[in-house]
Enzyme design. Sequence first.
Site, PDB file in Angstrom:
ATOM      1  N   CYS A  62      47.784  19.049  41.777  1.00 44.34           N
ATOM      2  CA  CYS A  62      46.605  19.370  41.380  1.00 44.34           C
ATOM      3  C   CYS A  62      46.334  19.692  39.865  1.00 44.34           C
ATOM      4  O   CYS A  62      47.586  19.702  39.338  1.00 44.34           O
ATOM      5  CB  CYS A  62      45.640  20.783  41.940  1.00 44.34           C
ATOM      6  SG  CYS A  62      46.624  22.212  41.733  1.00 44.34           S
ATOM      7  N   ASP A  74      29.315   3.287  19.910  1.00 51.05           N
ATOM      8  CA  ASP A  74      29.392   2.145  19.547  1.00 51.05           C
ATOM      9  C   ASP A  74      28.308   1.417  19.187  1.00 51.05           C
ATOM     10  O   ASP A  74      27.170   1.605  19.615  1.00 51.05           O
ATOM     11  CB  ASP A  74      30.529   1.423  20.447  1.00 51.05           C
ATOM     12  CG  ASP A  74      30.606  -0.195  19.884  1.00 51.05           C
ATOM     13  OD1 ASP A  74      31.063  -0.343  19.156  1.00 51.05           O
ATOM     14  OD2 ASP A  74      30.680  -0.964  21.101  1.00 51.05           O
ATOM     15  N   ASP A  93      31.761   0.528  24.957  1.00 47.83           N
ATOM     16  CA  ASP A  93      31.775  -0.472  26.108  1.00 47.83           C
ATOM     17  C   ASP A  93      32.913  -1.427  26.060  1.00 47.83           C
ATOM     18  O   ASP A  93      33.021  -2.131  26.868  1.00 47.83           O
ATOM     19  CB  ASP A  93      30.684  -1.242  26.254  1.00 47.83           C
ATOM     20  CG  ASP A  93      30.387  -2.406  25.102  1.00 47.83           C
ATOM     21  OD1 ASP A  93      30.853  -1.972  23.854  1.00 47.83           O
ATOM     22  OD2 ASP A  93      29.864  -3.307  25.569  1.00 47.83           O
ATOM     23  N   ASP A 120      37.121   0.311  22.012  1.00 45.20           N
ATOM     24  CA  ASP A 120      36.645   1.761  21.833  1.00 45.20           C
ATOM     25  C   ASP A 120      37.430   2.721  22.794  1.00 45.20           C
ATOM     26  O   ASP A 120      37.424   3.921  23.000  1.00 45.20           O
ATOM     27  CB  ASP A 120      35.005   1.685  22.664  1.00 45.20           C
ATOM     28  CG  ASP A 120      34.149   0.925  22.008  1.00 45.20           C
ATOM     29  OD1 ASP A 120      34.235   1.051  20.720  1.00 45.20           O
ATOM     30  OD2 ASP A 120      33.222   0.094  22.649  1.00 45.20           O
TER      31      ASP A 120
END
Length: 743
Positions: free
Chosen positions: A14, A436, A630, A634
């Site tokens: 975890c 972007d 996208d 990036d």
Amino acid sequence: MNQVIKTPVKGMHCASCAYTIEKNIKSLEGVESCQVNYGTEEVKVSYDPQKTGPQKFNEAIKPFGYSLEIGEEKHTNHMSMPNGSAIELKSQKEKILFVMPITILVFIMMMWDLLTKVFVNLPQLMIPISLLNTILFIVSGIVLFWVGKPYIKGIQTFLKYKAANMDTLIGIGTLTAYIYSSVIFLFPQVRKVLNLPDYMYFDITIVVIGFISFGKYLEMASKQKTGEAIKKLLNLQTKTALIFRDGQEIEIKIEEVVVNDILIVKPGSKIPVDGVVIDGNSSVDESMITGESIPIDKRVGDFVIGGTINKQGIIRFKATKVGDETLLSHIIKMVEEAQGSKAPIQKLADKISSVFVPVVLVIATLTLIVWVAVGTLPLGLMAFTGVLVIACPCALGLATPTAIIVGTGKGAENGILIKDAESLEKLHKIDTIVTDKTGTITKGKPEVTDIFSNHEKEALTIIGSLEKNSEHPLASAIVDKALSENITFKKVENFNIIEGKGLKGDIDGKTYYAGNVALLNDLGITADEKRLEEIVTQGKTPVFLTDSHNVISVLGIADTIKDGIKETIGKLHKLGIRVVMITGDNEKTAKYIARLANIDNVIAGVLPSDKALKIKELQNQGRVVAMIGDGVNDAPALAQADVGIAMGTGTDVAIETSSITLLKGDFSKVLKAIKLSKSTMRTIKQNLFWAFIYNVIGIPIAAGVLYPFTGVMLNPVFAGMAMAFSSVSVVSNSLRLKTVKLG
């Protein structure tokens, strides 16, 4: 001089595990820094070898169930999802598929039993109590010792090393409830002798372990996605390269390419490594690096980047950077480092548990001792069990997961995919959005925006007929425009590609040319400078249609902004959020798009490393930054940002690197995501309040503080009911998120 070790670490299940490992290694003398990457299950430590070393790191974390795989360091470019983690996730999934249907059924039965005590007219459950107890005894034993194994280990760790966390309290509470219930079930005469109430807590054991294990499974499944970004970046690299050696063309593995090798790249192939063109002309799709949707023409002397795609023509280039030195390899490294730098924050529940767990154990033990000393053993056992049961953190464990489950479900219904709780927590705090350009603000596909001609339809017919024979992306934009105008194409004869400049062909016996300014110069034709300047200033690409002597038409081609962008950015401004556009495109294009979209600031002409650095600069100024993008270019910035938001129409790498994905590339969903974040975090805080208020009020009552004054002793059955009711309040409050309007 300090050394740096990066090595796999075993035993993490975890996010708080990463915090525990980091905290204990950092506490060692000689350790300068320690970063635990929960996503890749790696630890990176900078240390003074004269004072400490890997063996001491292992000794520091071994008591908590973790271990370093010394001597098995991994390299960035060979990264993959740890096999052990995938096996663990599969094992956990099997447990969840077993326990969750049982948990839900038992939870419903608990709630019904609770309601029948409040509303006496409700019918009782039509199951013989002896049969029900037998079933629950068997099932709860399986749940406790199989599904709840980590919590039993939490008790062992506490007893051996005095290190307590929420696992410890869950383990002690559920084990105590199970043992107490088992004794009463198996030895009913003990209950009669000690005058104990005829009530068992098998259902409590199942519900607590079931819901909390499900929350941890969701966290583990989310974590597995982290490493996928690196793997997809690696897939952008070619496996082989065609090179010219010893007078012949040979195909070799990409690892065997060395600096100064001469490589040959054919149309449609990926460029293997970074280099400089020495022969040929072509157009190269560099969108994965620069974000620019329009391919870049390459000639002798121009640089090419590994991983980009050669669209036209055969080129030869000399390798200048290979292996870990290529730009794509640097992107991979930056993504990994940015992800690793975001050490998982210690969850609020775990912070409190470091004090809460020992306090509850002390209270329960003192309660037993006091009651045995001044009262009776039955009252002592009743109070002891009541304290542990009412303190068992079912509601606390449900507070965050239930809100996250409902919140992420609400997001999915609205086309917003959220990877984890941490991103939701940070999103409501952002004050700066860096975005972007290509594919995010714009549509990501070139379109014909202007046609300057005295005879527009005739010009479009001629240039469309010519470009129909070309594979260049700008040609596709022109053909699409012609088709939208219902143009009937004409037959083209003697068609030829003029490398790097344009094309020519004969239509109805006359020669026509279509291309760039360089083609006009070759033909000795002078362009309209004013018109050309107007097109270029707006960030558009000019394409000229000419005959052998004159310009017939000029087309402006550009990537246009998406619908509704300006309105969305205006609403972000009203929320006090600053919007910055960062792009690898040229400054003129970037500023033109920014004006159309009402964006505050523009940073143009930057490479991926610069994007990530700009994000860091803003963060160093105290800003909480969300990055929207996208493309592969990036990815480092998305990983570096406090919250990375990917457009669903973008690359897999961008989506995997980000924390949030907006389906269909809808920029307006950013506003909905922020509102969802605010609502979810408000719900979590409310849940934590209700979870703790029951403990604050219930523990003293369970311990018997009211007994001397009122003669009232909280029967463990009511402790269980109170705990169950706290869980109901938390779940019900979380379900209210379904009614929140995001639009």
